[in-house]
Structures are given as C-alpha cells and as structure tokens.
Scaffold this active site. Structure first.
Site, short mmCIF file in Angstrom:
data_model
loop_
_atom_site.label_atom_id
_atom_site.label_comp_id
_atom_site.label_asym_id
_atom_site.label_seq_id
_atom_site.Cartn_x
_atom_site.Cartn_y
_atom_site.Cartn_z
N GLU A 1 0.81 -1.22 0.00
CA GLU A 1 0.00 0.00 0.00
C GLU A 1 0.85 1.27 0.00
OE1 GLU A 1 -2.94 0.07 -0.66
OE2 GLU A 1 -4.19 -1.35 0.39
C1 BLG Z 1 -10.54 0.04 -0.77
C2 BLG Z 1 -11.18 -0.01 0.61
C3 BLG Z 1 -12.42 -0.85 0.59
C4 BLG Z 1 -13.35 -0.39 -0.51
C5 BLG Z 1 -12.60 -0.39 -1.82
O1 BLG Z 1 -11.48 0.47 -1.71
O2 BLG Z 1 -9.48 0.91 -0.75
N1 BLG Z 1 -10.24 -0.59 1.52
C6 BLG Z 1 -9.71 0.08 2.51
O3 BLG Z 1 -9.98 1.22 2.78
C7 BLG Z 1 -8.74 -0.65 3.37
O4 BLG Z 1 -13.05 -0.76 1.84
O5 BLG Z 1 -14.44 -1.29 -0.56
S1 BLG Z 1 -15.93 -0.80 -0.24
O6 BLG Z 1 -15.93 -0.05 1.00
O7 BLG Z 1 -16.71 -2.02 -0.14
O8 BLG Z 1 -16.34 0.01 -1.39
C8 BLG Z 1 -13.45 0.02 -3.00
O9 BLG Z 1 -13.89 1.30 -2.87
C9 BLG Z 1 -7.16 0.85 -0.95
C10 BLG Z 1 -8.46 0.62 -1.63
C11 BLG Z 1 -8.42 1.48 -2.82
C12 BLG Z 1 -7.00 1.52 -3.21
N2 BLG Z 1 -6.22 1.19 -2.03
C13 BLG Z 1 -6.69 -0.32 -0.19
O10 BLG Z 1 -6.24 -1.33 -1.03
C14 BLG Z 1 -6.54 2.85 -3.76
O11 BLG Z 1 -5.84 3.56 -3.10
N3 BLG Z 1 -6.95 3.17 -4.98
C15 BLG Z 1 -6.64 4.41 -5.64
C16 BLG Z 1 -5.34 4.32 -6.38
S2 BLG Z 1 -5.00 5.76 -7.29
O12 BLG Z 1 -5.65 6.87 -6.68
O13 BLG Z 1 -5.45 5.54 -8.60
O14 BLG Z 1 -3.57 5.90 -7.19
#
Ligand code: BLG
Length: 490
Positions: free
Chosen positions: A318
């Site tokens: 992460e």
């Molecule tokens: C995750 C959330 C989930 C959520 C999903 O996104 O985050 N997890 C956490 O916060 C730990 O709870 O599921 S939901 O609540 O059921 O919708 C979907 O929304 C985090 C993800 C998203 C991702 N990293 C943990 O793996 C992230 O940062 N994405 C953006 C990347 S960027 O902005 O394009 O760089």
C-alpha cells in the site's frame, strides 16, 4: 534306523551341493543379484536425502520445513510412496563424502552444479534448473567486468564448490589470481560479507542471488563468469542408475505439468516479479523502515488473529511502509484506508501509522471472516486481500462471473481470471456493482503474496520473542540478524 540316518546325510549333502551349484551358476536370482538402489529404497520405505541448510535448498520457516530442493524432493518421495528423511551436510566436501559412504543417503538434492570435476564423485540426474555463475561485488566499489579484474581483490568462495573449481581453472591462465575457499560459510554468508564490505568479491549461482537479493541491498552482479550450467540431483559414483532413472522420469513430468515452473517462480521469482530495483529497494526498506512498525503490526495481528507478516506485506504494497502516503483518490496512510473504511474502523487520524495499522488489521479480519464458509485456506486469504482492495461487492461480481463461466468461485486462480473483466464494459455492464479496476486487484494480491513469502523467509518462528528477534530480522539459514533501524530515509 542306520539306513535312514545315512539317507538323511546323503540327501542333506545333495541339497547343499545343489544349492552351491545353483548359486555359482547364477540360477537363483535372489542369492546372486543384490537389489537395485531403487528396490532398496522401496523395500525400506524410506528415501534418505542429503542437502544443505540454506535458503535456496532446505530450511525451517514458520510452517515447518521448506526450501526449493526440499519441496521438490518431497514430491518425489510422495510419488515413490516412501517416507522422506532429510540429512544436512556441513559443507560440500562433507556432502559428497557422506553420499559415497556405505549406508549413506541415497540421493543428494542440494542445488549442485553437475560440473566435470564432480562427475568422479557422483552421477547426476537430468537438469531441473539452469544457472549462471556470477561475480558479485559491493555497490559503490569499482565494478570488475572481466576475469583479469579479479586480480588484487579479496575473493571468497565455498570450499568444494563449482565456483572454487572455476577459479582454480582461471588461475592457470591468471597465476596472480588469489582467492580463499571456506568450508565454514554458506552462500548467504558470502553475500553478507560482500554486502558489509568484509570481502571484495564472491562467486554465486544466479538462482542463489535471485533468492537472496532481497536481503542484501548492496550486492550487485559484476559479470557472468562462464556459461549457463545445469543443476542436478546426484547419487554416489558407484551406484546403479535405477534411482536416477526414476528421478529423471519425475523431473520430466514436473516440467511437463508446470509444477517445476511454479516452484521456481515461488522461490526464485522475486527479482523477476519485483524487478532488480524493486528487490533491493525492498531489502533496504526491510532494514530501514519495517523495524519502526514491526511492533504495531504484531500487536494488531495478535488482536485480530492475523499473521503479522501478512499485515506487513499489505502495508508494504500500500505505502512502502510510509505513514503519510496519499493516493490521487484521497486514500491515505500506511495501510491506505479510504475515508469511509477509516471511519467504520474507528480510525480518527489515518496518518498515524499505529491507527492505520490497527484499522487495516481490523478491516482485513472483518472481510476475511465475512467470506462464505465453504471457502478454504489459503484461497480465503487471497480473496480477503482482494476484498480489502476492491471491496466485497465487486469481488462478489467477479465470483459470479467465474460461476457463469463454469469456473470455481471459491478458487482464487479462477476468480483472478475474471477480475480484469470488471474494467471492460461488455462485462461490467452486466454485473450488479459495475465498473471496477479489477486488474489492479490481481497485481495487488500477487505482490502481497510475494512480500509475504519474503517476510516468511526472513523471520523465523524459533526466534520470536527472543532477544535476537527484538534486535532485528533474521535471514534464514544463517546466524545473522539484519541490524535494526538506520537514520530515517523516508
Ligand atoms: C478500498 C477499501 C475498501 C473499498 C474499496 O477500496 O481501498 N479498503 C480500505 O480502505 C482498506 O473498503 O471497498 S468498499 O468499501 O466495499 O467500497 C473500493 O472502494 C485501498 C483501496 C483502494 C485503493 N487502495 C486499499 O487497497 C486505492 O488507493 N486506490 C486508488 C489508487 S489511485 O488513486 O489511482 O492511485
């Protein structure tokens, strides 16, 4: 009565004579032909294998015995239907001596190069791995680029190794070349000595470097010394080929059905997957950043009954263990919690690493326990990781797609194939929760599994709670701990 006794004596003498004759003429198969090595192993029901205790061959981790050679030879013993008994040699000379002893182990599986010099000591199987001997130097030092550059540098290799053989050969044309052979060390020690500047150079096989690069951020490849070589399993020089033929059949099969490839990927694929830069960056962060958060990971893991190494692996994927990480979409902190998730987990300040780790652990445990009951480990853990990243709703969509394709929605390998479809309109338009970047989730899980593997290797169960564990991480197979925390380099 006398006549009877005379008859008995005569018939006994006749019987003896017949037996002697039969034995001499070789008619009696059992008396004349000793069992083959394979028959002996099968009769005893035990396969004794000699190996070395090192990260590339055989060592203990949290789950018990492991290592590339061990995993492969365990499958071979299973196929033979016999019990596997592992013995470890102190060094290579000891290994070959014991292999050649009467009543010694039947097989050596120890990452051995089937070199010309060794053919007098052992007979080798077909190749199961190709490796290249590499000259290793320390980053920041002058990089040797050809054999002549080895002159005047302090070099150490394993005694009795194919590398010692290579250097002896080289010395014939370069008499000024000096090097030391040691029977007291393993490959990891040699790499550490280069890493710490105790010696200038060493020679190791490419697979050994691939496996260990993540522990030693300063070691670099100077150049390849010589051609690609074959690794083989070996039996004693005088032994018949019955066991080797069985080994050859087994290895050919493992190659065909892909199991050998998967094993190589698991043990030696770090550099491939992380990339060269990624592998030594990970090593650096392991030394410099993880120690700051290790206790927080352990506390949160204990509270939520999760392996702390898995939490640490999530944290690395992460944020590279960076507490103030922020994504374009406003996801923040060491465990990258969304605003909603943070709130639901009771996290007030996402940038506080302790809170972030506690919240991430709680969320992971929640999604893990929320998965359908009939989903088994380890797949369950991979699904929970996917849900952590993409959310349970989108994961449910991917599982439905898998089912519709006749795949198993409880198998990670099957659902992993479906996840990228969530980003393609033709597919996501038919799902309940719509578009999601499922391809990223596949990478997310793959990377975490890689980091988790590495963390399992560098932490040993028997050291937990001991002074050694508290002072830093442990490299398997050697009595050396990685020093704790250096000045911040965030
Ligand atoms: C995750 C959330 C989930 C959520 C999903 O996104 O985050 N997890 C956490 O916060 C730990 O709870 O599921 S939901 O609540 O059921 O919708 C979907 O929304 C985090 C993800 C998203 C991702 N990293 C943990 O793996 C992230 O940062 N994405 C953006 C990347 S960027 O902005 O394009 O760089």
């Amino acid at each position: 009565m006398l006549a009877y006794i005379a008859l008995r004596i005569r018939s006994t003498a006749w019987l003896l004579a017949t037996l002697i004759l039969l034995a001499l003429s070789g008619c009696d198969g059992n008396a004349a032909k000793p069992p083959t090595t394979l028959e002996r192993v099968q009769e005893e029901g035990v396969l004794r294998v000699i190996t070395r205790n090192s990260p590339t061959t055989y060592f203990q981790d949290r789950a018990g015995e492991t290592g590339f050679e061990y995993e492969l030879v365990r499958r071979f013993a299973e196929q033979l239907g016999v019990e596997l008994r592992i013995e470890t040699a102190d060094n290579l000379d000891d290994l070959f001596a014991r292999l050649n002893q009467a009543n010694g182990p039947a097989l050596a599986a120890a990452g051995l190069v089937a070199s010309a010099g060794r053919r007098a000591q052992a007979n080798f199987s077909r190749s199961y791995l190709q490796v290249t001997p590499q000259v290793i130097y320390r980053n920041g030092q002058r990089r040797p680029t050809r054999p002549e550059d080895l002159i005047g540098r302090s070099i150490m290799v394993l005694k009795g190794s194919s590398h010692a053989e290579q250097l002896a050969e080289l010395k014939r044309s370069l008499p000024a070349l000096q090097y030391q052979e040691s029977a007291e060390v393993e490959v990891v020690d040699l790499l550490r000595m280069v890493d710490e500047g105790q010696i200038d150079l060493t020679l190791v096989d490419s697979n050994e470097l691939a496996m260990n690069q993540v522990y030693f951020p300063n070691v670099r490849v100077a150049f390849d010394l010589g051609e690609v070589r074959d690794l083989g399993w070996a039996v004693a020089a005088g032994e018949d080929r019955s066991l080797l033929q069985e080994v050859d059949r087994f290895l050919a099969q493992a190659e065909q059905n892909g199991s050998l490839k998967r094993l190589k990927e698991r043990y030696y694929g770090h550099v491939d997957v992380l990339g060269y830069v990624g592998a030594y960056t990970f090593a650096k962060h392991l030394q410099q950043r993880l120690p700051r958060y290790e206790q927080d990971f352990k506390k949160a893991a204990e509270r939520h009954k999760v392996d702390w190494r898995l939490l640490a692996a999530i944290g690395y994927q992460e944020s590279l263990w960076t507490p103030d990480a922020t994504s374009k979409t406003g996801v923040r902190g060491l465990m990258m919690l969304t605003q909603n998730t943070a709130q639901a987990m009771g996290v007030v300040n996402r940038l506080d690493p302790r809170q972030s780790i506690a919240g991430g652990a709680k969320y992971f445990a929640l999604v893990h326990s929320g998965l359908t009951e009939d989903m088994e480990e380890p797949d369950r853990t991979w699904f929970a990781l996917a849900a952590y990243n993409i959310g349970i709703a989108h994961l449910a969509d991917a599982r439905k797609l898998a089912k519709a394709e006749g795949l198993n929605p409880n198998k990670w390998l099957d659902v992993q194939k479906m996840l990228p479809r969530l980003a393609q309109k033709q597919w996501y338009s038919k799902t309940r929760y719509g578009y999601a970047r499922g391809g990223e989730t596949v990478h997310f899980v793959r990377n975490i599994r890689r980091y988790y593997d590495i963390l399992n290797w560098v932490t040993q169960p028997q050291l937990e709670g001991t002074q050694v564990a508290e002072s830093g991480l442990h490299v398997p197979g050697v009595n050396k701990t990685i020093p704790k925390e250096e000045p911040s380099q965030l």
